[in-house]
Design a protein around this motif. Structure first.
Motif, PDB file in Angstrom:
ATOM      1  N   ILE A 264      47.107  13.488 168.380  1.00 17.83           N
ATOM      2  CA  ILE A 264      48.196  13.111 167.479  1.00 17.83           C
ATOM      3  C   ILE A 264      49.447  13.946 167.739  1.00 17.83           C
ATOM      4  N   HIS A 265      50.568  13.254 167.960  1.00 14.37           N
ATOM      5  CA  HIS A 265      51.882  13.908 168.060  1.00 14.37           C
ATOM      6  C   HIS A 265      52.535  13.744 166.684  1.00 14.37           C
TER       7      HIS A 265
ATOM      8  N   VAL B 181      53.909  21.411 171.687  1.00 13.10           N
ATOM      9  CA  VAL B 181      54.229  20.639 170.483  1.00 13.10           C
ATOM     10  C   VAL B 181      53.589  21.313 169.269  1.00 13.10           C
ATOM     11  N   GLN B 182      54.440  21.897 168.440  1.00 16.82           N
ATOM     12  CA  GLN B 182      53.945  22.564 167.245  1.00 16.82           C
ATOM     13  C   GLN B 182      53.458  21.520 166.238  1.00 16.82           C
ATOM     14  N   GLY B 183      52.312  21.787 165.632  1.00 18.43           N
ATOM     15  CA  GLY B 183      51.760  20.879 164.632  1.00 18.43           C
ATOM     16  C   GLY B 183      50.901  19.767 165.212  1.00 18.43           C
ATOM     17  N   ALA B 184      50.793  19.700 166.539  1.00 17.10           N
ATOM     18  CA  ALA B 184      49.936  18.693 167.168  1.00 17.10           C
ATOM     19  C   ALA B 184      48.483  18.976 166.813  1.00 17.10           C
ATOM     20  N   PHE B 185      47.688  17.914 166.777  1.00 18.85           N
ATOM     21  CA  PHE B 185      46.279  18.069 166.449  1.00 18.85           C
ATOM     22  C   PHE B 185      45.504  16.857 166.952  1.00 18.85           C
TER      23      PHE B 185
ATOM     24  N   ILE C   1      48.832   9.612 170.816  1.00 19.19           N
ATOM     25  CA  ILE C   1      49.308   9.598 172.210  1.00 19.19           C
ATOM     26  C   ILE C   1      48.197   9.300 173.201  1.00 19.19           C
ATOM     27  N   GLY C   2      46.958   9.244 172.730  1.00 17.73           N
ATOM     28  CA  GLY C   2      45.846   8.950 173.622  1.00 17.73           C
ATOM     29  C   GLY C   2      44.537   9.353 172.993  1.00 17.73           C
TER      30      GLY C   2
ATOM     31  N   LEU D  46      51.053  17.126 174.840  1.00 16.05           N
ATOM     32  CA  LEU D  46      51.142  17.930 173.615  1.00 16.05           C
ATOM     33  C   LEU D  46      51.370  19.415 173.898  1.00 16.05           C
ATOM     34  N   GLN D  47      51.602  19.767 175.175  1.00 15.48           N
ATOM     35  CA  GLN D  47      51.900  21.162 175.514  1.00 15.48           C
ATOM     36  C   GLN D  47      53.194  21.569 174.807  1.00 15.48           C
TER      37      GLN D  47
END
Length: 130
Positions: A66-67, A41-45, A125-126, A38-39
């Motif tokens: 979450i991606h 990735v805008q909006g990831a949480f 994603i994990g 998620l490095q």
């Protein structure tokens, strides 16, 4: 590998059961370390899992990453937000025309949603065990 500081927002809790209740908060309820996937990735949480409908994969109080823009593939796990703002983490099975088919583990069954009932579908994603 995780980021060296807590810069990933935890935006709510996702219910594990079929009566899910995801509340994506405008403001984070917590912050956590960002995993490598998620490095940038805008909006990831992240969200906390509640319930045990997806155990042993996702257990109560696990942190799910979450991606927000990666498309789901068969067998992968997703976070869906329904039009009524309920959230569920389930295994993606397939789209059947206008119907989304998801698998729940406990009890083992398939769940179906019309495309019009889905607000968002995002890839999990994990997770990090509680």
């Amino acid at each position: 590998m995780f980021s060296s500081h807590k810069d990933l927002p935890v935006l709510g809790r996702a219910q594990g059961g079929d009566n899910g209740n995801l509340t994506i908060e405008e403001n984070p309820i917590d912050w956590t370390f960002r995993p490598a996937d998620l490095q940038g990735v805008q909006g990831a949480f992240a969200v906390f899992v509640t319930g045990d409908s997806m155990a042993p994969k996702y257990k109560d109080q696990d942190l799910a990453y979450i991606h927000p823009t990666t498309s789901p593939r068969k067998g992968r796990f997703v976070l869906i937000e329904t039009a009524e703002h309920k959230g569920l983490i389930k295994q993606f099975v397939k789209w059947e025309g206008e119907t989304l088919c998801l698998r729940q583990f406990n009890p083992d069954r398939l769940l179906y949603f019309k495309r019009s009932e889905i607000r968002q579908i995002m890839l999990v994603i994990g997770s990090l065990d509680a």
